[in-house]
Write a protein that holds these residues in place. Structure first.
Motif, PDB file in Angstrom:
ATOM      1  N   ALA A  76       0.811  -1.234   0.000  1.00  0.00           N
ATOM      2  CA  ALA A  76       0.000   0.000   0.000  1.00  0.00           C
ATOM      3  C   ALA A  76       0.835   1.270   0.000  1.00  0.00           C
ATOM      4  CB  ALA A  76      -0.928  -0.021   1.224  1.00  0.00           C
ATOM      5  N   GLU A  77       2.044   1.200   0.617  1.00  0.00           N
ATOM      6  CA  GLU A  77       2.856   2.421   0.697  1.00  0.00           C
ATOM      7  C   GLU A  77       3.479   2.767  -0.650  1.00  0.00           C
ATOM      8  OE1 GLU A  77       3.461  -0.480   2.033  1.00  0.00           O
ATOM      9  OE2 GLU A  77       5.503  -1.059   1.516  1.00  0.00           O
ATOM     10  N   TRP A  78       3.265   1.895  -1.644  1.00  0.00           N
ATOM     11  CA  TRP A  78       3.721   2.129  -3.027  1.00  0.00           C
ATOM     12  C   TRP A  78       2.587   2.623  -3.928  1.00  0.00           C
ATOM     13  CZ3 TRP A  78       8.392   0.810  -5.968  1.00  0.00           C
ATOM     14  CH2 TRP A  78       9.492   0.592  -5.133  1.00  0.00           C
ATOM     15  N   LYS A 124      10.108   8.739   7.298  1.00  0.00           N
ATOM     16  CA  LYS A 124       9.881   9.226   5.931  1.00  0.00           C
ATOM     17  C   LYS A 124      10.027   8.036   4.998  1.00  0.00           C
ATOM     18  CE  LYS A 124      13.070  11.061   3.408  1.00  0.00           C
ATOM     19  NZ  LYS A 124      13.642  11.321   2.055  1.00  0.00           N
ATOM     20  N   HIS A 125       8.973   7.686   4.298  1.00  0.00           N
ATOM     21  CA  HIS A 125       9.044   6.569   3.356  1.00  0.00           C
ATOM     22  C   HIS A 125       9.336   7.116   1.959  1.00  0.00           C
ATOM     23  CE1 HIS A 125       7.989   2.656   1.513  1.00  0.00           C
ATOM     24  NE2 HIS A 125       8.372   2.194   2.692  1.00  0.00           N
ATOM     25  N   HIS A 126       9.227   6.297   0.949  1.00  0.00           N
ATOM     26  CA  HIS A 126       9.628   6.742  -0.394  1.00  0.00           C
ATOM     27  C   HIS A 126       8.820   7.942  -0.883  1.00  0.00           C
ATOM     28  CE1 HIS A 126      11.537   2.927  -0.111  1.00  0.00           C
ATOM     29  NE2 HIS A 126      10.681   2.196  -0.758  1.00  0.00           N
ATOM     30  N   ASP A 127       7.595   8.125  -0.374  1.00  0.00           N
ATOM     31  CA  ASP A 127       6.780   9.246  -0.883  1.00  0.00           C
ATOM     32  C   ASP A 127       7.288  10.593  -0.375  1.00  0.00           C
ATOM     33  OD1 ASP A 127       3.861   8.793   1.364  1.00  0.00           O
ATOM     34  OD2 ASP A 127       5.979   9.205   1.753  1.00  0.00           O
ATOM     35  N   ASP A 219      18.241   1.789  -1.298  1.00  0.00           N
ATOM     36  CA  ASP A 219      19.605   1.766  -1.845  1.00  0.00           C
ATOM     37  C   ASP A 219      19.636   1.372  -3.313  1.00  0.00           C
ATOM     38  OD1 ASP A 219      18.851  -0.779  -0.476  1.00  0.00           O
ATOM     39  OD2 ASP A 219      20.635  -1.510  -1.490  1.00  0.00           O
ATOM     40  N   TRP A 220      18.529   0.867  -3.836  1.00  0.00           N
ATOM     41  CA  TRP A 220      18.513   0.465  -5.244  1.00  0.00           C
ATOM     42  C   TRP A 220      18.419   1.663  -6.180  1.00  0.00           C
ATOM     43  CZ3 TRP A 220      14.712  -0.734  -1.652  1.00  0.00           C
ATOM     44  CH2 TRP A 220      13.527   0.022  -1.749  1.00  0.00           C
ATOM     45  N   MET A 221      18.140   2.860  -5.649  1.00  0.00           N
ATOM     46  CA  MET A 221      18.047   4.030  -6.537  1.00  0.00           C
ATOM     47  C   MET A 221      19.384   4.233  -7.238  1.00  0.00           C
ATOM     48  SD  MET A 221      17.910   7.113  -3.712  1.00  0.00           S
ATOM     49  CE  MET A 221      17.902   8.443  -4.905  1.00  0.00           C
ATOM     50  N   SER A 301       1.171  -6.599   3.028  1.00  0.00           N
ATOM     51  CA  SER A 301       1.480  -5.180   2.781  1.00  0.00           C
ATOM     52  C   SER A 301       2.089  -4.538   4.019  1.00  0.00           C
ATOM     53  CB  SER A 301       0.201  -4.418   2.395  1.00  0.00           C
ATOM     54  OG  SER A 301       0.499  -3.045   2.204  1.00  0.00           O
ATOM     55  N   TRP A 302       3.102  -3.706   3.799  1.00  0.00           N
ATOM     56  CA  TRP A 302       3.719  -3.002   4.926  1.00  0.00           C
ATOM     57  C   TRP A 302       2.780  -1.900   5.407  1.00  0.00           C
ATOM     58  CZ3 TRP A 302       8.074  -5.329   6.614  1.00  0.00           C
ATOM     59  CH2 TRP A 302       8.772  -6.155   5.717  1.00  0.00           C
ATOM     60  N   GLY A 303       2.313  -1.079   4.463  1.00  0.00           N
ATOM     61  CA  GLY A 303       1.341  -0.041   4.805  1.00  0.00           C
ATOM     62  C   GLY A 303      -0.056  -0.629   4.836  1.00  0.00           C
TER      63      GLY A 303
HETATM   64  O1  FHN Z   1      10.103  -0.424  -0.800  1.00  0.00           O
HETATM   65  C1  FHN Z   1      10.203  -0.730   0.577  1.00  0.00           C
HETATM   66  C2  FHN Z   1       8.905  -1.246   1.100  1.00  0.00           C
HETATM   67  O2  FHN Z   1       7.890  -0.307   0.923  1.00  0.00           O
HETATM   68  C3  FHN Z   1       9.073  -1.564   2.595  1.00  0.00           C
HETATM   69  O3  FHN Z   1       9.388  -0.368   3.315  1.00  0.00           O
HETATM   70  C4  FHN Z   1      10.199  -2.603   2.765  1.00  0.00           C
HETATM   71  C5  FHN Z   1      10.430  -2.901   4.243  1.00  0.00           C
HETATM   72  O4  FHN Z   1      11.685  -3.515   4.399  1.00  0.00           O
HETATM   73  N1  FHN Z   1      11.432  -2.084   2.205  1.00  0.00           N
HETATM   74  C6  FHN Z   1      11.357  -1.736   0.787  1.00  0.00           C
HETATM   75  C7  FHN Z   1      11.251  -2.946  -0.104  1.00  0.00           C
HETATM   76  O5  FHN Z   1      12.443  -3.703   0.035  1.00  0.00           O
END
Ligand code: FHN
Length: 452
Positions: A76-78, A124-127, A219-221, A301-303
């Motif tokens: 969901a957080e994506w 702070k997540h990816h968003d 880190d994959w960015m 889902s994490w979120g």
């Molecule tokens: O993209 C994130 C994902 O949303 C979540 O936070 C997980 C948790 O380890 N880490 C990344 C996916 O590897």
């Protein structure tokens, strides 16, 4: 070589070839940190073994649904990436984030009742939305939402009150600055973003009390690399030298990313930056050569995802905790609270049940190391201070006979009934323990073998 072995070999080769393990064993820590100093710094984390992961943010208001369409494949957080939502449109949802039912002390108390010793929440997540009051952006809970409370501060204080180590997740991947919300996003004016990132880490590490750990992610960015990772690690340690930091400041090899995504087994490489490796949604089938922590969701889902009812059973979660500890790892188990600030009831039920199990069996998990007996069909083993803990999943009729135990056993007993000795004998390389007919616990029962 089986197909699985070949695939694992490929992951291992790719991982091995692309990682230059730092001298001085697993992890980096201080460049001149001695192994003894590192052991002291890691001691609480290795003792803890079990922590709560919390994924919470403005995406939680969506529940995995965007304009009536469910986000099916991604967590969901994506949602921003899954539905290709431009930042200008996505960031508007912050105005709907008003978690009036949020109670930091309840969350910390629940983690404690579950037997968790540390907590890590997404600051702070990816968003790019910040759950803390950052002076470097208005895209945070104080300026962009009607809630206007610093939940990171409230949760840090609640954890301190409950005696739980507090830590935060921080994503170096940031779609609020990126050209577009994709996994391999690039951020224009990256040097300026790095200064923003360092400034926010300074805010977090100087304004919220002592942290236990930091969980970096993203880190994959394409722009990320180990040099930046070491720079940020040193930056964070300036403010809190004894932090325990994960491996995602490293540039983990793509094979690790792919393996995690495809849920394939992979060799956990020693992190070139950071203190511990982070197999995700998986448990290595061997003993990793470094400190490590498996992070997992309870559903998928994490979120918070309103329609994801694919919950792991309590039995499965307890056995995962035992399996992880039996290989010397930590378990970071996730909850995804709703947009109102409520931890979903299925998560609460599982955490309460795990907590009851931990009240009886925690001694066989906390502070233990990988067990002397591996690849057991009937259960797992851990060890601590001369004791061996046999975690029996499948309770045998009458006796448990184990081969290959080198230690002499002075006494055997059930952790659930420590006063009552169990008859134990050792002959011909086998150790035999007479067991009661009924297992103390249907999920996993600990038999203690006290060394001589
Ligand atoms: O993209 C994130 C994902 O949303 C979540 O936070 C997980 C948790 O380890 N880490 C990344 C996916 O590897």
């Amino acid at each position: 070589m089986s197909a699985m072995d070949r695939r694992e070999f490929l992951w291992t080769t790719a991982a091995g070839a692309s990682l230059l393990a730092r001298p001085g064993g697993s992890g980096a820590g201080w460049p001149d940190e001695s192994p003894a100093e590192r052991d002291r710094r890691m001691a609480w984390w290795r003792e803890a073994r079990f922590g709560m992961f919390i994924h919470w943010g403005i995406y939680s208001t969506l529940g995995g649904v965007w304009k009536g369409e469910q986000v099916k494949l991604q967590p969901a957080e994506w949602t921003m990436q899954a539905k290709h939502v431009p930042d200008a449109e996505y960031s508007q949802i912050a105005a709907n984030f008003n978690p009036v039912k949020f109670n930091a002390r309840e969350w910390a108390a629940l983690a404690k009742r579950a037997g968790m010793k540390y907590l890590v929440i997404t600051s702070k997540h990816h968003d790019g939305f910040c759950l803390f009051d950052s002076k470097l952006t208005n895209y945070d809970i104080m300026d962009a939402t009607p809630f206007q409370r610093d939940v990171i501060k409230e949760l840090a204080e609640a954890c301190a009150a409950e005696g739980i180590r507090f830590g935060v997740y921080y994503s170096q991947l940031d779609w609020h600055f990126a050209e577009k919300p994709v996994a391999r996003a690039t951020i224009p004016n990256f040097d300026r973003y790095l200064e923003y990132m360092k400034g926010q880490l300074e805010e977090l590490l100087t304004g919220y009390g002592p942290f236990g750990s930091l969980f970096f992610d993203g880190d994959w960015m394409p722009q990320w690399n180990n040099v930046l990772g070491r720079e940020i690690e040193a930056w964070c340690r300036r403010f809190q030298p004894h932090l325990v930091i994960n491996d995602r400041l490293s540039k983990r090899p793509t094979s690790i990313q792919l393996a995690a995504l495809l849920k394939l087994p992979y060799r956990v490489p020693v992190p070139p930056v950071g203190d511990y490796a982070t197999p995700e949604q998986s448990i290595p089938g061997y003993l990793p050569p470094c400190d490590w922590e498996s992070n997992m969701t309870m559903n998928t889902s994490w979120g918070y995802k309103s329609f994801d009812n694919n919950w792991k059973s309590t039995a499965d979660l307890i056995r995962k905790l035992v399996d992880i500890a039996s290989k010397g790892g930590n378990f970071l188990l996730n909850v995804g609270p709703t947009g109102e600030g409520v931890i979903p009831q299925p998560s609460v039920e599982r955490l309460e049940a795990i907590g009851k199990w931990m009240q009886v069996n925690g001694e066989a998990i906390y502070g233990t190391g990988a067990g002397p007996l591996q690849n057991l069909k009937w259960g797992r083993s851990t060890q601590k201070a001369g004791n061996i803990y046999l975690h029996v999943f499948d309770w045998p009729a009458g006796e448990l006979k184990i081969k290959g135990l080198k230690q002499n056993v002075r006494r055997a007993y059930l952790l659930a009934d420590a006063k009552a000795d169990l008859p134990v004998s050792q002959a011909g390389g086998a150790t035999t323990i007479k067991l009661p007919e009924i297992a103390p616990d249907p999920i996993s029962s600990a038999v203690v073998l006290e060394g001589r």
